[in-house]
Design a protein around this motif. Structure first.
Motif, PDB file in Angstrom:
ATOM      1  N   LYS A   1       5.609 -13.660   6.987  1.00 18.81           N
ATOM      2  CA  LYS A   1       4.268 -13.276   7.297  1.00 18.81           C
ATOM      3  C   LYS A   1       3.889 -11.841   6.964  1.00 18.81           C
ATOM      4  N   GLY A   2       4.963 -10.958   7.493  1.00 16.50           N
ATOM      5  CA  GLY A   2       5.005  -9.366   7.232  1.00 16.50           C
ATOM      6  C   GLY A   2       4.582  -9.294   5.677  1.00 16.50           C
ATOM      7  N   ILE A   3       5.440  -9.795   4.684  1.00 13.03           N
ATOM      8  CA  ILE A   3       5.059  -9.600   3.304  1.00 13.03           C
ATOM      9  C   ILE A   3       3.708  -9.877   3.005  1.00 13.03           C
ATOM     10  N   ALA A   4       3.203 -11.143   3.446  1.00 12.15           N
ATOM     11  CA  ALA A   4       1.788 -11.880   3.050  1.00 12.15           C
ATOM     12  C   ALA A   4       0.825 -10.901   3.693  1.00 12.15           C
ATOM     13  N   THR A   5       1.016 -10.075   4.791  1.00 13.14           N
ATOM     14  CA  THR A   5      -0.014  -9.253   5.391  1.00 13.14           C
ATOM     15  C   THR A   5      -0.014  -7.984   4.740  1.00 13.14           C
ATOM     16  N   GLY A   6       1.139  -7.584   4.030  1.00 15.96           N
ATOM     17  CA  GLY A   6       1.275  -6.179   3.053  1.00 15.96           C
ATOM     18  C   GLY A   6       0.621  -6.485   1.863  1.00 15.96           C
ATOM     19  N   LEU A   7       0.728  -7.522   1.355  1.00 15.86           N
ATOM     20  CA  LEU A   7       0.059  -7.945   0.179  1.00 15.86           C
ATOM     21  C   LEU A   7      -1.369  -8.103   0.245  1.00 15.86           C
ATOM     22  N   LEU A   8      -2.050  -8.531   1.277  1.00 15.60           N
ATOM     23  CA  LEU A   8      -3.170  -8.693   1.606  1.00 15.60           C
ATOM     24  C   LEU A   8      -4.003  -7.436   1.526  1.00 15.60           C
ATOM     25  N   TYR A   9      -3.176  -6.437   2.509  1.00 11.91           N
ATOM     26  CA  TYR A   9      -3.606  -5.007   2.626  1.00 11.91           C
ATOM     27  C   TYR A   9      -3.536  -4.348   1.163  1.00 11.91           C
ATOM     28  N   LEU A  10      -2.852  -4.681   0.177  1.00  5.48           N
ATOM     29  CA  LEU A  10      -2.744  -4.144  -1.273  1.00  5.48           C
ATOM     30  C   LEU A  10      -3.724  -4.646  -1.868  1.00  5.48           C
ATOM     31  N   HIS A  11      -4.397  -5.983  -1.806  1.00  4.77           N
ATOM     32  CA  HIS A  11      -5.178  -6.547  -2.777  1.00  4.77           C
ATOM     33  C   HIS A  11      -6.604  -6.392  -2.228  1.00  4.77           C
ATOM     34  N   GLU A  12      -6.743  -6.340  -0.913  1.00  8.52           N
ATOM     35  CA  GLU A  12      -8.086  -6.380  -0.306  1.00  8.52           C
ATOM     36  C   GLU A  12      -8.684  -5.085   0.612  1.00  8.52           C
ATOM     37  N   LYS A  13      -7.345  -4.989   1.294  1.00  2.80           N
ATOM     38  CA  LYS A  13      -8.022  -3.440   2.521  1.00  2.80           C
ATOM     39  C   LYS A  13      -8.064  -2.273   2.057  1.00  2.80           C
ATOM     40  N   TRP A  14      -7.254  -1.804   1.006  1.00  2.00           N
ATOM     41  CA  TRP A  14      -7.006  -0.426   0.687  1.00  2.00           C
ATOM     42  C   TRP A  14      -8.169   0.000  -0.240  1.00  2.00           C
ATOM     43  N   GLU A  15      -8.504   1.305  -0.368  1.00  2.00           N
ATOM     44  CA  GLU A  15      -9.602   1.524  -1.147  1.00  2.00           C
ATOM     45  C   GLU A  15      -9.454   1.380  -2.706  1.00  2.00           C
ATOM     46  N   LYS A  16      -8.211   1.093  -3.006  1.00  2.69           N
ATOM     47  CA  LYS A  16      -8.246   0.303  -4.509  1.00  2.69           C
ATOM     48  C   LYS A  16      -7.351  -0.557  -4.523  1.00  2.69           C
ATOM     49  N   ILE A  17      -7.125  -1.326  -5.368  1.00  3.38           N
ATOM     50  CA  ILE A  17      -6.511  -2.715  -5.528  1.00  3.38           C
ATOM     51  C   ILE A  17      -5.130  -2.251  -6.239  1.00  3.38           C
ATOM     52  N   VAL A  18      -4.046  -2.683  -5.389  1.00  2.00           N
ATOM     53  CA  VAL A  18      -2.600  -2.409  -5.856  1.00  2.00           C
ATOM     54  C   VAL A  18      -2.041  -3.787  -6.159  1.00  2.00           C
ATOM     55  N   ILE A  19      -1.620  -3.942  -7.506  1.00  2.00           N
ATOM     56  CA  ILE A  19      -0.889  -4.874  -7.973  1.00  2.00           C
ATOM     57  C   ILE A  19       0.462  -4.485  -8.098  1.00  2.00           C
ATOM     58  N   HIS A  20       1.352  -5.071  -7.360  1.00  7.12           N
ATOM     59  CA  HIS A  20       2.868  -4.739  -7.092  1.00  7.12           C
ATOM     60  C   HIS A  20       3.586  -4.978  -8.649  1.00  7.12           C
ATOM     61  N   ARG A  21       3.642  -6.256  -8.727  1.00  5.70           N
ATOM     62  CA  ARG A  21       4.049  -6.921 -10.253  1.00  5.70           C
ATOM     63  C   ARG A  21       5.654  -6.892 -10.314  1.00  5.70           C
ATOM     64  N   ASP A  22       6.247  -6.644  -9.063  1.00  9.00           N
ATOM     65  CA  ASP A  22       7.626  -7.108  -9.035  1.00  9.00           C
ATOM     66  C   ASP A  22       8.263  -7.300  -7.589  1.00  9.00           C
ATOM     67  N   ILE A  23       7.312  -8.475  -7.177  1.00 11.08           N
ATOM     68  CA  ILE A  23       7.915  -9.278  -5.816  1.00 11.08           C
ATOM     69  C   ILE A  23       8.891  -9.952  -5.995  1.00 11.08           C
ATOM     70  N   LYS A  24      10.084  -9.665  -5.015  1.00  7.98           N
ATOM     71  CA  LYS A  24      11.433 -10.586  -5.235  1.00  7.98           C
ATOM     72  C   LYS A  24      12.307 -10.319  -3.965  1.00  7.98           C
TER      73      LYS A  24
END
Length: 538
Positions: free
Chosen positions: A475-498
């Motif tokens: 749940k925490g990682i999903a929340t963090g990804l939502l912040y990266l993709h939708e909530k921050w001023e830019k879209i951040v694509i991590h590209r190395d999730i493991k």
């Protein structure tokens, strides 16, 4: 040493006369009363005088930078920059016979010397003063000679008479040159002033004298009650008092000095160029000339200039010089090696990222020199070390990776710093970066419980995550990804999730880390993420 004033000898004589008369016939009573009256009249006249040959046994009152040296010199500056120095005769003197009376005639003789260590520079000199107080705590240095300040300069209520021996030309107070003597009344601006020197008795020729020439010289200050004349005379130490004064002014000091008893003394200011203002001897007379000073009894001035060298010194000096050169060479070599050891790559465009850049030296010491005992793990892009910042004691994780990148370095660092602005409880905070030679360092907050993969795939498991903890991590990682993709001023694509890039904090909360491959896009744009990227892992 100080000679006793004649009034003390007169008192002693009166006591002897009293003893003699006590043994004589009473017919001498009238003679005794007459003699006693003469004594009282003499004491009341204020005919004070004193003379100092050096100041070792004196009871002068000193403050600030004023000291008496072992040889007996009064050193008013003492080489302590920025301090005022004062020396006062220990008891105040009555310049008037009665309240409201006129200021009496007086005479001052001073032997002094002003030493300057740098001939091409000049500094404010020293002054003789008469003042109603010994408290100059609010006085300013430099042009005010440690006696006045900006507010009371020129104020007639100060009741200060001063003779300045000035070795600095200050245009603000209308100084005529950097080597002059001035008569000052309640002000740092001289009423009368002239270049230092003296007039010869034969022919009347004027001879210049350099006040700060590291030589002893004599000064006389005389005031005449009758014609209210102030005379100031200067001469070399080995010469008698010239008949013609250097500087004269008509000024009634009864309008200057207050009715109360007055303190007399000297003032100076310690300067950054280390001038020294010495007084060697001092005499004073009220209603009589100041006693002549016997120069043979005065303390010696410090030696200046080259001195004879011993044979031993001739041998030691070259050896010491060679040792010094060798030591300096060794020191320079060590400094250069140290600089090379901690050398970094810095370019002009990195100035705007200053707060986000760490020094290599700090990271080196934080990780113990990047030794293997501090190694947390390694992957395709480099190794990660644990460290503690030296000053703040903050625990960090430092990723040491290759300096090469598919993108230009400027664009890469720009994105790293931008990602460093991310703030979310489920993201590992990227603190900053460092560049050195062929390496790039990324600095993160340290996660004490390591990465998720050691709990899921490690052959030696020290702990097992229960399903509640696993769900909280997901749940925490999903929340963090939502912040990266939708909530921050830019879209951040991590590209190395493991699993190895999911870190667990002290409370076993999941935090997404390692943004080394992340890319930033503006909202509303097509991120073009169809090609595969990432690193090998689980």
């Amino acid at each position: 040493m100080k000679d006793l004033p004649p009034t003390c000898h007169l008192l002693s004589f009166s006591l002897q006369v009293t003893s003699m008369l006590a043994m004589k016939h009473t017919s001498f009573l009238q003679q005794f009363l007459l003699l006693f009256g003469l004594i009282i009249a003499t004491l009341a006249s204020g005919d004070d005088q004193f003379i100092f040959y050096g100041f070792n046994q004196s009871s002068l009152t000193l403050d600030g930078s004023g000291v008496v040296t072992e040889s007996g010199l009064l050193d008013l500056s003492n080489g302590r920059s920025g301090l005022n120095g004062h020396a006062f005769y220990p008891t105040p003197l009555h310049f008037r016979k009665s309240l409201g009376g006129k200021v009496q005639s007086f005479s001052v003789n001073v032997v002094f010397s002003i030493f300057i260590m740098y001939p091409d520079l000049s500094a404010d000199g020293m002054a003789f003063f008469i003042a109603p107080t010994k408290n100059f705590s609010d006085a300013r240095a430099a042009k005010y000679f440690g006696v006045l300040n900006e507010k009371n300069n020129g104020n007639t209520s100060e009741h200060i008479f001063m003779i300045e021996l000035d070795t600095y030309k200050n245009a603000e107070i209308q100084d005529i040159d950097d080597n002059h003597i001035g008569i000052n009344i309640n002000s740092a601006v001289s009423s009368e002033s002239t270049t230092a020197g003296f007039y010869e008795d034969e022919g009347g020729a004027f001879n210049n004298m350099t006040l700060n020439g590291n030589k002893a010289m004599q000064l006389w200050v005389d005031y005449d009650e009758g014609d209210t004349q102030i005379n100031v005379t200067l001469a070399p130490i080995n010469m008698g008092k010239p008949s013609r004064p250097l500087l004269s002014a008509t000024y009634d000091l009864s309008t200057v000095l207050s009715d109360s008893a007055q303190y007399i003394g000297f003032s100076s200011v310690a300067t950054p160029i280390n001038t020294r203002d010495y007084v060697m001897g001092w005499s004073f007379g009220m209603n009589r000339p100041a006693p002549s000073i016997d120069i043979s009894k005065l303390p010696k001035l410090p030696l200046v200039g080259p001195q004879a060298q011993s044979k031993l010194l001739e041998i030691i000096l070259p050896v010491a010089t060679a040792t010094l050169i060798l030591s300096m060479g060794t020191l320079v070599t060590l400094v250069m090696r140290r600089r090379i050891k901690y050398a970094e790559v810095r370019e002009d465009w990195e100035g705007e990222f200053g707060p986000h850049r760490f020094s290599y030296k700090d990271l080196f010491h934080a990780t113990g020199g990047f030794k293997n005992k501090h190694l947390l793990g390694e992957g395709g892009f480099g190794k990660v070390y644990k460290g503690v910042l030296p000053l703040s004691n903050v625990e960090i994780a430092v990723k040491r990776m290759s300096h090469e990148s598919r993108q230009g370095m400027k664009e890469f660092v720009t994105e790293v710093v931008s990602i460093g602005q991310l703030r979310h409880r489920n993201l590992v905070q990227l603190l900053g970066y460092c560049r050195r030679k062929g390496e790039l360092f990324l600095v993160y907050n340290y996660m004490p419980n390591g990465s998720l993969d050691k709990y899921l795939h490690s052959e030696v498991q020290t702990a097992i995550l229960n399903w509640v903890q696993r769900f909280r991590v997901i749940k925490g990682i999903a929340t963090g990804l939502l912040y990266l993709h939708e909530k921050w001023e830019k879209i951040v694509i991590h590209r190395d999730i493991k699993a190895s890039n999911v870190l667990l904090d002290s409370e076993m909360n999941g935090r997404l880390g390692d943004f080394g491959l992340a890319r930033l896009y503006d909202h509303g744009t097509d991120p073009q993420t169809t090609h595969m990227v990432g690193t090998k892992g689980t």
